[in-house]
Design a protein around this motif. Structure first.
Motif, PDB file in Angstrom:
ATOM      1  N   THR A   1       0.790  -1.058  -0.016  1.00 19.72           N
ATOM      2  CA  THR A   1      -0.023   0.161  -0.050  1.00 19.72           C
ATOM      3  C   THR A   1       0.851   1.340   0.248  1.00 19.72           C
ATOM      4  O   THR A   1       0.453   2.329  -0.343  1.00 19.72           O
ATOM      5  CB  THR A   1      -0.990   0.139   1.275  1.00 19.72           C
ATOM      6  N   ILE A   2       2.160   1.028   0.390  1.00 18.94           N
ATOM      7  CA  ILE A   2       3.113   2.264   0.433  1.00 18.94           C
ATOM      8  C   ILE A   2       3.912   2.164  -0.702  1.00 18.94           C
ATOM      9  O   ILE A   2       4.281   3.201  -1.456  1.00 18.94           O
ATOM     10  CB  ILE A   2       3.824   2.196   1.583  1.00 18.94           C
ATOM     11  N   ASP A   3       4.568   0.924  -0.959  1.00 16.48           N
ATOM     12  CA  ASP A   3       5.636   0.836  -2.036  1.00 16.48           C
ATOM     13  C   ASP A   3       5.541  -0.644  -2.275  1.00 16.48           C
ATOM     14  O   ASP A   3       5.559  -1.773  -1.541  1.00 16.48           O
ATOM     15  CB  ASP A   3       6.955   0.831  -1.168  1.00 16.48           C
ATOM     16  N   PRO A   4       5.696  -0.791  -3.770  1.00 20.31           N
ATOM     17  CA  PRO A   4       5.712  -2.330  -4.079  1.00 20.31           C
ATOM     18  C   PRO A   4       7.115  -3.145  -4.050  1.00 20.31           C
ATOM     19  O   PRO A   4       6.880  -4.142  -4.340  1.00 20.31           O
ATOM     20  CB  PRO A   4       5.598  -1.890  -5.859  1.00 20.31           C
TER      21      PRO A   4
ATOM     22  N   GLY B   1      14.253   3.118   3.108  1.00 17.96           N
ATOM     23  CA  GLY B   1      13.444   2.567   1.873  1.00 17.96           C
ATOM     24  C   GLY B   1      14.048   1.759   0.956  1.00 17.96           C
ATOM     25  O   GLY B   1      14.963   0.906   1.306  1.00 17.96           O
ATOM     26  N   SER B   2      13.233   1.525  -0.108  1.00 15.58           N
ATOM     27  CA  SER B   2      13.588   0.558  -0.858  1.00 15.58           C
ATOM     28  C   SER B   2      14.979   0.938  -1.645  1.00 15.58           C
ATOM     29  O   SER B   2      15.312   1.916  -1.855  1.00 15.58           O
ATOM     30  CB  SER B   2      12.466   0.375  -2.098  1.00 15.58           C
ATOM     31  N   ALA B   3      15.456  -0.177  -2.251  1.00 11.20           N
ATOM     32  CA  ALA B   3      16.820  -0.013  -3.097  1.00 11.20           C
ATOM     33  C   ALA B   3      16.494   0.303  -4.620  1.00 11.20           C
ATOM     34  O   ALA B   3      15.549  -0.092  -5.088  1.00 11.20           O
ATOM     35  CB  ALA B   3      17.293  -1.556  -2.902  1.00 11.20           C
ATOM     36  N   ALA B   4      17.564   1.204  -4.804  1.00 12.17           N
ATOM     37  CA  ALA B   4      17.479   1.563  -6.268  1.00 12.17           C
ATOM     38  C   ALA B   4      17.493   0.443  -7.098  1.00 12.17           C
ATOM     39  O   ALA B   4      18.165  -0.428  -7.309  1.00 12.17           O
ATOM     40  CB  ALA B   4      18.772   2.530  -6.411  1.00 12.17           C
ATOM     41  N   ASN B   5      16.240   0.342  -8.223  1.00 14.92           N
ATOM     42  CA  ASN B   5      16.263  -0.839  -9.132  1.00 14.92           C
ATOM     43  C   ASN B   5      16.357  -2.112  -8.833  1.00 14.92           C
ATOM     44  O   ASN B   5      16.761  -3.072  -9.383  1.00 14.92           O
ATOM     45  CB  ASN B   5      17.314  -0.492 -10.232  1.00 14.92           C
TER      46      ASN B   5
ATOM     47  N   PHE C   1      13.646  -5.104  -6.421  1.00 22.35           N
ATOM     48  CA  PHE C   1      12.582  -5.487  -5.637  1.00 22.35           C
ATOM     49  C   PHE C   1      12.824  -5.752  -4.387  1.00 22.35           C
ATOM     50  O   PHE C   1      12.309  -5.563  -3.269  1.00 22.35           O
ATOM     51  CB  PHE C   1      11.847  -6.320  -6.271  1.00 22.35           C
ATOM     52  N   THR C   2      13.956  -6.465  -4.129  1.00 25.32           N
ATOM     53  CA  THR C   2      14.517  -7.165  -2.888  1.00 25.32           C
ATOM     54  C   THR C   2      15.577  -5.918  -2.288  1.00 25.32           C
ATOM     55  O   THR C   2      16.258  -5.074  -2.864  1.00 25.32           O
ATOM     56  CB  THR C   2      15.292  -8.421  -2.999  1.00 25.32           C
ATOM     57  N   ILE C   3      15.764  -6.111  -0.969  1.00 23.94           N
ATOM     58  CA  ILE C   3      16.825  -5.456  -0.151  1.00 23.94           C
ATOM     59  C   ILE C   3      16.993  -6.443   1.003  1.00 23.94           C
ATOM     60  O   ILE C   3      16.333  -7.106   1.473  1.00 23.94           O
ATOM     61  CB  ILE C   3      16.319  -4.225   0.353  1.00 23.94           C
ATOM     62  N   HIS C   4      18.245  -6.275   1.527  1.00 29.32           N
ATOM     63  CA  HIS C   4      18.721  -7.428   2.683  1.00 29.32           C
ATOM     64  C   HIS C   4      19.734  -6.655   3.425  1.00 29.32           C
ATOM     65  O   HIS C   4      20.817  -6.054   3.114  1.00 29.32           O
ATOM     66  CB  HIS C   4      19.555  -8.490   2.009  1.00 29.32           C
ATOM     67  N   PRO C   5      19.297  -6.608   4.826  1.00 28.38           N
ATOM     68  CA  PRO C   5      20.239  -5.838   6.020  1.00 28.38           C
ATOM     69  C   PRO C   5      21.261  -6.771   6.226  1.00 28.38           C
ATOM     70  O   PRO C   5      21.157  -8.036   6.577  1.00 28.38           O
ATOM     71  CB  PRO C   5      19.266  -5.379   6.892  1.00 28.38           C
TER      72      PRO C   5
END
Length: 333
Positions: free
Chosen positions: A238-241, A265-269, A271-275
């Protein structure tokens, strides 16, 4: 990743904003801002501090064209000052586990009692009694290996948990208490955890679940002072795909966990991100991946990501201050 695998979408990369300049595998390189690693596509960063050295373990993204994921091996890097880095090459490949068919997905190396335990997500060989993603464990006497299968089978199979799909058992993170008790956290869609026995390859109690808002995958446990932190990739469409990094805190490794909102927030280009979080020489760092690095003829994409790093700072109340993702990165003096 739930949405992607559920609908079998293929992601098409767009042109990246950074271009890789490749050192040879035996050479060191100097940090030039983000992305940190520029000669090859890397993902799922997992830092480990041993004495005066920070080791960084990553998956090697080798997807080409419109291919979604092709992560072929786990690579290791190290630094003593966050500026000068050394590439150590592959430390392990999925098929080094005799029961695995493919996929070098997210991992973490954890030191305990002088040994280095490598927990990772892989694809189980269907001809050997299971299917889907499983968690394997390897071990070495050195942070750079050689790593060998510590169990000879999966620590967690897809059938061991009641998840919504066959890739819910991924992204392991490990924590060891001062009393020597170790815990494993993992999951996609569902967040699982269980205490490990002293052998580090079996559980001392049944697997349990933690409910966190919009938890998607990529949990990472760390502690600062008396507070436990659980960072994770969250997904609120609802905020970010795309995924973002959120976190929760607790007074104990067993909770209760209090959601604290987003770190970044989301990563450039991507869909996934991992801390991946580490304290090194008095400073805290957040490692993550983006999808905007061009290497050779391959632009950044969902299957061609690039590890980056920013400083992690805390308020007087112990809460994590928002992190802005930048090209400048950690701005070394």
């Amino acid at each position: 990743m739930k949405r992607i695998f559920g609908s079998l979408l293929l992601a098409v990369g767009v042109a990246g904003c950074a271009t890789g300049v490749a050192p040879s595998a035996s050479e060191s390189f100097v940090y030039q801002g983000n992305p940190l690693i520029r000669d090859r596509h890397t993902a799922d960063p997992a830092p480990l501090v041993v004495g005066d050295t920070l080791y960084l373990y990553v998956g090697h993204d080798e997807a080409r064209g419109d291919q979604m994921f092709n992560i072929t091996e786990w690579l290791a890097y190290s630094t003593r000052d966050m500026e000068n880095w050394t590439y150590h090459g592959p430390i392990m490949r999925p098929t080094d586990f005799s029961w695995v068919s493919r996929d070098a997905w997210a991992s973490q190396v954890h030191e305990k009692d002088g040994r280095y335990w490598f927990y990772t997500a892989v694809e189980h060989d269907e001809e050997q009694g299971s299917h889907g993603k499983s968690i394997g464990v390897a071990v070495a006497d050195n942070p750079l290996g050689p790593f060998e299968d510590a169990l000879g089978r999966a620590l967690v199979q897809n059938e061991d948990t009641d998840g919504p799909h066959h890739w819910d058992d991924i992204d392991p993170t490990v924590w060891t208490e001062d009393d020597g008790t170790s815990w494993l956290f993992w999951g996609n869609a569902n967040l699982y955890y269980a205490p490990l026995n002293d052998d580090m390859v079996s559980f001392a109690a049944p697997i349990q679940q933690i409910e966190l808002p919009h938890f998607e995958e990529g949990p990472w446990i760390f502690k600062r002072g008396a507070t436990y932190y659980l960072a994770y990739a969250s997904l609120d469409e609802t905020i970010d795909p795309d995924e973002r990094i959120s976190y929760a805190t607790a007074p104990s490794i067993e909770g209760p966990w209090t959601p604290r909102g987003e770190i970044t927030g989301s990563a450039a280009n991507s869909f996934t991100i991992h801390p991946g979080v580490a304290q090194f020489k008095g400073e805290w760092y957040l490692f993550y991946h983006v999808g905007n690095l061009t290497v050779g003829d391959q632009d950044g994409a969902i299957g061609r990501r690039a590890v980056a790093v920013e400083r992690l700072r805390f308020g007087e109340d112990g809460l994590i201050l928002p992190v802005e993702q930048t090209e400048a990165g950690i701005l070394l003096p």
